[in-house]
Design a protein around this motif. Structure first.
Motif, mmCIF file in Angstrom:
data_model
loop_
_atom_site.group_PDB
_atom_site.id
_atom_site.type_symbol
_atom_site.label_atom_id
_atom_site.label_comp_id
_atom_site.label_asym_id
_atom_site.label_seq_id
_atom_site.Cartn_x
_atom_site.Cartn_y
_atom_site.Cartn_z
ATOM 1 N N MET A 13 9.089 2.855 -14.650
ATOM 2 C CA MET A 13 10.062 2.155 -13.818
ATOM 3 C C MET A 13 9.474 1.838 -12.449
ATOM 4 S SD MET A 13 13.461 4.375 -14.758
ATOM 5 C CE MET A 13 14.434 3.622 -13.458
ATOM 6 N N LEU A 14 8.747 2.779 -11.865
ATOM 7 C CA LEU A 14 8.132 2.528 -10.568
ATOM 8 C C LEU A 14 7.037 1.473 -10.668
ATOM 9 C CD1 LEU A 14 7.862 6.157 -9.161
ATOM 10 C CD2 LEU A 14 9.294 4.327 -8.287
ATOM 11 N N LEU A 15 6.238 1.554 -11.715
ATOM 12 C CA LEU A 15 5.158 0.589 -11.880
ATOM 13 C C LEU A 15 5.702 -0.821 -12.065
ATOM 14 C CD1 LEU A 15 2.085 0.459 -12.025
ATOM 15 C CD2 LEU A 15 2.250 0.652 -14.514
ATOM 16 N N ALA A 16 6.881 -0.916 -12.665
ATOM 17 C CA ALA A 16 7.487 -2.236 -12.863
ATOM 18 C C ALA A 16 7.858 -2.898 -11.548
ATOM 19 C CB ALA A 16 8.724 -2.110 -13.758
ATOM 20 N N GLN A 17 8.004 -2.116 -10.478
ATOM 21 C CA GLN A 17 8.357 -2.669 -9.173
ATOM 22 C C GLN A 17 7.151 -3.241 -8.440
ATOM 23 O OE1 GLN A 17 11.635 -2.750 -8.561
ATOM 24 N NE2 GLN A 17 11.812 -1.718 -10.555
ATOM 25 N N VAL A 18 5.955 -2.925 -8.922
ATOM 26 C CA VAL A 18 4.749 -3.433 -8.267
ATOM 27 C C VAL A 18 4.541 -4.887 -8.665
ATOM 28 C CG1 VAL A 18 2.254 -3.112 -8.067
ATOM 29 C CG2 VAL A 18 3.753 -1.134 -8.316
ATOM 30 N N PRO A 19 4.179 -5.765 -7.730
ATOM 31 C CA PRO A 19 3.907 -7.173 -8.069
ATOM 32 C C PRO A 19 2.864 -7.275 -9.175
ATOM 33 C CG PRO A 19 3.971 -6.878 -5.693
ATOM 34 C CD PRO A 19 4.046 -5.511 -6.288
ATOM 35 N N LEU B 62 0.814 -1.203 0.000
ATOM 36 C CA LEU B 62 0.000 0.000 0.000
ATOM 37 C C LEU B 62 0.853 1.260 0.000
ATOM 38 C CD1 LEU B 62 -2.816 -1.052 2.500
ATOM 39 C CD2 LEU B 62 -3.025 -0.730 0.030
ATOM 40 N N LEU B 63 1.955 1.226 0.729
ATOM 41 C CA LEU B 63 2.851 2.372 0.731
ATOM 42 C C LEU B 63 3.432 2.616 -0.660
ATOM 43 C CD1 LEU B 63 4.791 2.025 4.109
ATOM 44 C CD2 LEU B 63 3.277 3.889 3.433
ATOM 45 N N MET B 64 3.773 1.522 -1.340
ATOM 46 C CA MET B 64 4.322 1.664 -2.690
ATOM 47 C C MET B 64 3.276 2.284 -3.615
ATOM 48 S SD MET B 64 6.030 -1.187 -5.180
ATOM 49 C CE MET B 64 7.426 -1.364 -4.075
#
Length: 339
Positions: A99-105, A40-42
């Motif tokens: 790039m940030l979205l790629a870090q989301v599962p 949720l923080l991400m």
């Protein structure tokens, strides 16, 4: 006796072992909550990032500071920034978002995308609402100018509109506001400026004076070219506002556009007498994303007022449109002498 004690101590030891096993499982349950919180923080940070803009200079400072703080080698982060590398020569903000979205599962990306789309929709709605509010405010300014001009019988010397810059009030030469090749305002022109000035003095926005000439391919008699003539016309209006009405110089600026920005098509009959003019711009101080929507908001207001499709009429053929029309102010009747 000793045997009885041995027999009596067996079950408690097994119970103690079971309790330890249950405690171990209970102690691990926090990991599930922790993992949910981190996810949720991400999502929160991605939403916040999507609603902001990337300052590449500050990003570079942050990058260098983190590299030094964690003892990383500077060579790792040299060259083009990762923001740019992600999409080659693409938009840095868009690349960083991906790039940030790629870090989301993977299982969470659809929900995150929906959240970001909703955030973008709400941001756009806020900008549209702000644009509509700004257009309404500028129309009220125009209404005051319009009433003052009508009271003095000078309404036909002015045309107005609203665009991404703000309120544009054009001093057209319908009644010889500017004589041919002359930059000084005529007596009637001075009356027009003097009538508008008190309303402008009550405002706080910057005011831009844009000078224009007509499109006749004739060299002005008293100036090297039409560029100087148009700038001189704007400067004369500026001096009138400053010297005679006390509008502070820091709010004023003058620009000359020569013949490059006609108010109406130069091929249209009667266009020459209105294309030589000075535009008085009340410059909106809203953010860029709001100002970009002001023209659209103004068009929507005109459609709501049933004025969509009416051509502008600075030449005076009775079909005038602009903020005065949108505000319900009657236009000149057809056939009235425009000269």
């Amino acid at each position: 006796m000793s045997a009885g004690k041995a027999k009596g101590h067996g079950p408690p030891r097994r119970k103690h072992h079971d309790d330890e096993h249950d405690e171990a499982h209970a102690d691990e349950r926090w990991l599930v909550t922790y993992a949910d919180m981190v996810t949720l923080l991400m999502v929160l940070f991605i939403v916040m990032f999507a609603m902001s803009t990337v300052d590449e200079r500050k990003y570079a400072q942050l990058k260098d500071g983190l590299a030094e703080g964690f003892g990383r080698e500077q060579s790792i982060l040299t060259g083009a920034s990762p923001v740019s590398n992600a999409k080659g020569v693409g938009d840095p903000g868009e690349a960083s978002y991906e790039m940030l979205l790629a870090q989301v599962p993977e299982s969470q990306r659809e929900n995150v995308t929906k959240i970001l789309d909703e955030a973008a929709r709400l941001k756009n709605e806020r900008a549209q609402g702000a644009a509509r509010a700004e257009v309404d405010r500028l129309l009220k300014v125009w209404k005051r100018i319009d009433e003052a001009l009508r009271h003095q019988g000078l309404r036909d010397d002015v045309r107005a509109t609203i665009d991404e810059r703000g309120l544009v009030v054009s001093l057209v030469s319908q009644h010889v506001v500017f004589e041919p090749d002359i930059a000084e305002l005529t007596e009637r022109g001075r009356r027009v400026v003097d009538t508008i000035a008190p309303v402008l003095a009550d405002l706080t926005e910057p005011i831009e004076l844009d000078g224009h000439t007509n499109q006749e391919p004739v060299k002005p008699r008293y100036y090297p070219s039409d560029w100087e003539l148009s700038l001189a016309r704007a400067a004369n209006v500026l001096h009138r506002l400053e010297d005679s009405h006390g509008i502070r110089a820091r709010r004023l600026r003058a620009t000359g556009f020569g013949h490059t920005k006609p108010l109406v098509d130069p091929a249209r009959h009667g266009s020459q007498r209105v294309n030589k003019r000075v535009d008085i711009l009340v410059l909106s101080q809203q953010p860029a994303e709001t100002r970009a929507l002001m023209g659209q908001a103004y068009d929507e207001l005109r459609r709501e007022a049933g004025l969509d499709g009416l051509p502008t009429d600075p030449a005076g053929d009775g079909t005038a449109s602009g903020p005065h029309a949108a505000a319900g102010v009657p236009t000149r009747s057809r056939g009235e002498d425009p000269s």
